[in-house]
Motif scaffolding. Structure first.
Motif, PDB file in Angstrom:
ATOM      1  N   THR A  11       7.136  -4.606   7.044  1.00  0.00           N
ATOM      2  CA  THR A  11       6.328  -3.396   7.240  1.00  0.00           C
ATOM      3  C   THR A  11       6.704  -2.580   8.466  1.00  0.00           C
ATOM      4  O   THR A  11       6.488  -1.369   8.494  1.00  0.00           O
TER       5      THR A  11
ATOM      6  N   PRO B 176      11.452  -0.545   7.780  1.00  0.00           N
ATOM      7  CA  PRO B 176      11.458   0.925   7.740  1.00  0.00           C
ATOM      8  C   PRO B 176      12.307   1.544   8.848  1.00  0.00           C
ATOM      9  O   PRO B 176      12.960   2.570   8.637  1.00  0.00           O
TER      10      PRO B 176
ATOM     11  N   PRO C 203      11.542  -3.818   0.527  1.00  0.00           N
ATOM     12  CA  PRO C 203      10.358  -3.121   0.027  1.00  0.00           C
ATOM     13  C   PRO C 203      10.452  -2.922  -1.476  1.00  0.00           C
ATOM     14  O   PRO C 203      11.544  -2.997  -2.056  1.00  0.00           O
TER      15      PRO C 203
ATOM     16  N   ILE D  10      11.316   2.695  -4.765  1.00  0.00           N
ATOM     17  CA  ILE D  10      10.611   3.963  -4.905  1.00  0.00           C
ATOM     18  C   ILE D  10      10.556   4.341  -6.385  1.00  0.00           C
ATOM     19  O   ILE D  10      11.572   4.315  -7.083  1.00  0.00           O
TER      20      ILE D  10
ATOM     21  N   SER E 163       1.470  -3.552  -3.706  1.00  0.00           N
ATOM     22  CA  SER E 163       2.804  -3.115  -3.293  1.00  0.00           C
ATOM     23  C   SER E 163       2.947  -3.095  -1.778  1.00  0.00           C
ATOM     24  O   SER E 163       1.954  -3.008  -1.047  1.00  0.00           O
TER      25      SER E 163
ATOM     26  N   THR F 242       5.091  -0.770  -0.570  1.00  0.00           N
ATOM     27  CA  THR F 242       5.671   0.563  -0.419  1.00  0.00           C
ATOM     28  C   THR F 242       4.627   1.624  -0.750  1.00  0.00           C
ATOM     29  O   THR F 242       3.882   1.489  -1.723  1.00  0.00           O
TER      30      THR F 242
ATOM     31  N   ASP G 251       3.660   4.958  -2.332  1.00  0.00           N
ATOM     32  CA  ASP G 251       4.189   5.832  -3.369  1.00  0.00           C
ATOM     33  C   ASP G 251       3.878   7.292  -3.023  1.00  0.00           C
ATOM     34  O   ASP G 251       2.763   7.625  -2.606  1.00  0.00           O
TER      35      ASP G 251
END
Length: 212
Positions: free
Chosen positions: A39, A43, A94, A97, A163, A165, A167
């Protein structure tokens, strides 16, 4: 103070008292460390390092060697299979997308149904009945365990039900569960009821779910 920091303090106190550190504590620490990397660190790597690496034309593996209190060391390998480099390696990544197709404007008018809530009766008699249906669903997931629900593999609008990630399209419907996990709540109350029943069936518990 974070949960991970508190756990480190507990483990250090046990060491000072010459007491054994329970295997469960070690496993929990490892899980929290992985969540932190997923997390917060991943990134940053994606944002800062990936663009710089785009100049490199050949495949490689970078291994970051971190020892608390000492400078970072980075090793390079041309072996693409990370297991060949580190047999006990764990891949942390992650969720991908999701690309959503934009619907054309117009068409049938959507009729909004009256707002409904959920009452969930757990096997031990506990009743979960929050102000909104999504809040009841959220509390249910926390009650039975994020890891258990995540392992089931449910998806909503192509997005993982649980999740790591955010969205782009449904970010306002993803509610924070903690430790880097988000709950997808973009569904009506009857669908949320079905999700709860599906989760209960998968993990082997009996629950009663009423729409009120």
């Amino acid at each position: 103070m974070s949960t991970l920091s508190e756990l480190y303090i507990t483990m250090e106190n046990l060491r000072k008292l010459n007491l054994p550190i329970d295997e469960r504590l070690k496993q929990e620490a490892a899980k929290l460390e992985e969540d932190l990397i997923r997390t917060e660190i991943l990134p940053t790597l994606t944002e800062k390092i990936e663009p710089a690496l785009a100049q490199v034309q050949r495949e490689l593996v970078l291994v970051v060697d971190y020892v608390p209190g000492t400078p970072l060391k980075v090793s390079l390998s041309r072996k693409r299979n990370i297991i060949d480099v580190l047999p006990d390696a764990i891949e942390i990544k992650p969720d991908p997308i999701v690309e959503h197709t934009e619907k054309k404007k117009g068409g049938k008018k959507i009729v909004t149904n009256p707002r409904t809530r959920l009452r969930i009766t757990m096997p031990d008699g506990l009743i979960i009945e929050e102000r909104t249906a999504w809040e009841s669903l959220h509390k249910f997931v926390l009650k039975v365990g994020i890891d258990k629900v995540r392992a089931i593999g449910l998806k909503v609008n192509k997005v993982p039900f649980v999740s790591n990630t955010i969205d782009k399209k449904y970010k306002t419907s993803q509610k924070i569960l903690g430790n880097g996990w988000f709950l997808m709540t973009n569904s009506n109350t009857p669908t949320k009821r079905k999700q709860i029943l599906a989760i209960a069936s998968s993990i082997g518990i009996d629950v009663n779910v009423e729409i009120i």
